[in-house]
Design a protein around this motif. Sequence first.
Motif, PDB file in Angstrom:
ATOM      1  N   CYS A  94     -53.249  31.615   0.512  1.00  0.00           N
ATOM      2  CA  CYS A  94     -52.733  31.736  -0.858  1.00  0.00           C
ATOM      3  C   CYS A  94     -53.500  30.833  -1.811  1.00  0.00           C
ATOM      4  CB  CYS A  94     -51.251  31.369  -0.900  1.00  0.00           C
ATOM      5  SG  CYS A  94     -50.154  32.645  -0.326  1.00  0.00           S
ATOM      6  N   PHE A  95     -53.759  29.606  -1.384  1.00  0.00           N
ATOM      7  CA  PHE A  95     -54.455  28.664  -2.251  1.00  0.00           C
ATOM      8  C   PHE A  95     -55.885  29.128  -2.537  1.00  0.00           C
ATOM      9  CE2 PHE A  95     -57.142  24.921  -2.864  1.00  0.00           C
ATOM     10  CZ  PHE A  95     -56.565  24.426  -4.010  1.00  0.00           C
ATOM     11  N   SER A  98     -56.090  32.183  -4.797  1.00  0.00           N
ATOM     12  CA  SER A  98     -55.882  31.786  -6.189  1.00  0.00           C
ATOM     13  C   SER A  98     -57.118  31.083  -6.740  1.00  0.00           C
ATOM     14  CB  SER A  98     -54.668  30.862  -6.288  1.00  0.00           C
ATOM     15  OG  SER A  98     -54.486  30.422  -7.590  1.00  0.00           O
ATOM     16  N   LEU A  99     -57.694  30.194  -5.954  1.00  0.00           N
ATOM     17  CA  LEU A  99     -58.881  29.476  -6.384  1.00  0.00           C
ATOM     18  C   LEU A  99     -60.061  30.428  -6.593  1.00  0.00           C
ATOM     19  CD1 LEU A  99     -60.047  26.602  -6.841  1.00  0.00           C
ATOM     20  CD2 LEU A  99     -60.757  26.670  -4.454  1.00  0.00           C
ATOM     21  N   SER A 120     -50.690  34.292  -6.801  1.00  0.00           N
ATOM     22  CA  SER A 120     -50.921  33.616  -5.529  1.00  0.00           C
ATOM     23  C   SER A 120     -50.654  32.114  -5.641  1.00  0.00           C
ATOM     24  CB  SER A 120     -52.326  33.897  -4.999  1.00  0.00           C
ATOM     25  OG  SER A 120     -53.280  33.565  -5.955  1.00  0.00           O
ATOM     26  N   MET A 121     -50.838  31.538  -6.823  1.00  0.00           N
ATOM     27  CA  MET A 121     -50.489  30.121  -6.987  1.00  0.00           C
ATOM     28  C   MET A 121     -48.972  29.936  -6.954  1.00  0.00           C
ATOM     29  SD  MET A 121     -51.345  27.042  -7.074  1.00  0.00           S
ATOM     30  CE  MET A 121     -53.104  27.194  -7.113  1.00  0.00           C
ATOM     31  N   PHE A 124     -48.088  30.103  -3.361  1.00  0.00           N
ATOM     32  CA  PHE A 124     -48.448  28.837  -2.725  1.00  0.00           C
ATOM     33  C   PHE A 124     -47.368  27.790  -2.987  1.00  0.00           C
ATOM     34  CE2 PHE A 124     -50.332  24.629  -3.288  1.00  0.00           C
ATOM     35  CZ  PHE A 124     -50.853  24.404  -2.028  1.00  0.00           C
TER      36      PHE A 124
END
Length: 137
Positions: A94-95, A98-99, A120-121, A124
Amino acid sequence: MSEKEVKRIKLPPGSVRPDIEGSKGPRMLPGMAMIAIFMLFVSMANAINVIAHRDQFRTSALYAILTVATMILIGVFGFLRLKRWGWALLLGGCFFYSLGNATLFFQTRQPGYLLPAAFSMVFFLYLVRTEIRERVK
């Protein structure tokens, strides 16, 4: 046997896990299942996209994306079984999803990358909660 007598079933030892035997309520929350299904589809879509357009990617990028997608798939199945290693892999997935979307936004300035990055953040941040960590073993 009288009408009021209840027939008890005797289970063999070890047939019911002791940590679930006395638990109250469901172990998996609906949000946990939804995030797992979302990450399953995201990782499969990314893997299919990379394979379909493999001539546009460098070989190292192709293997990196496929490796991360595979790790997320493994994490999803571990998380659905409420394993701590599955939770950790899904949390990382997830992290980094998002990144990656945030990085693509800053490189291309296309606002379409911000929505999946934000979702997604949020997922997370949901998975980091103490209530979720207590449910995985």
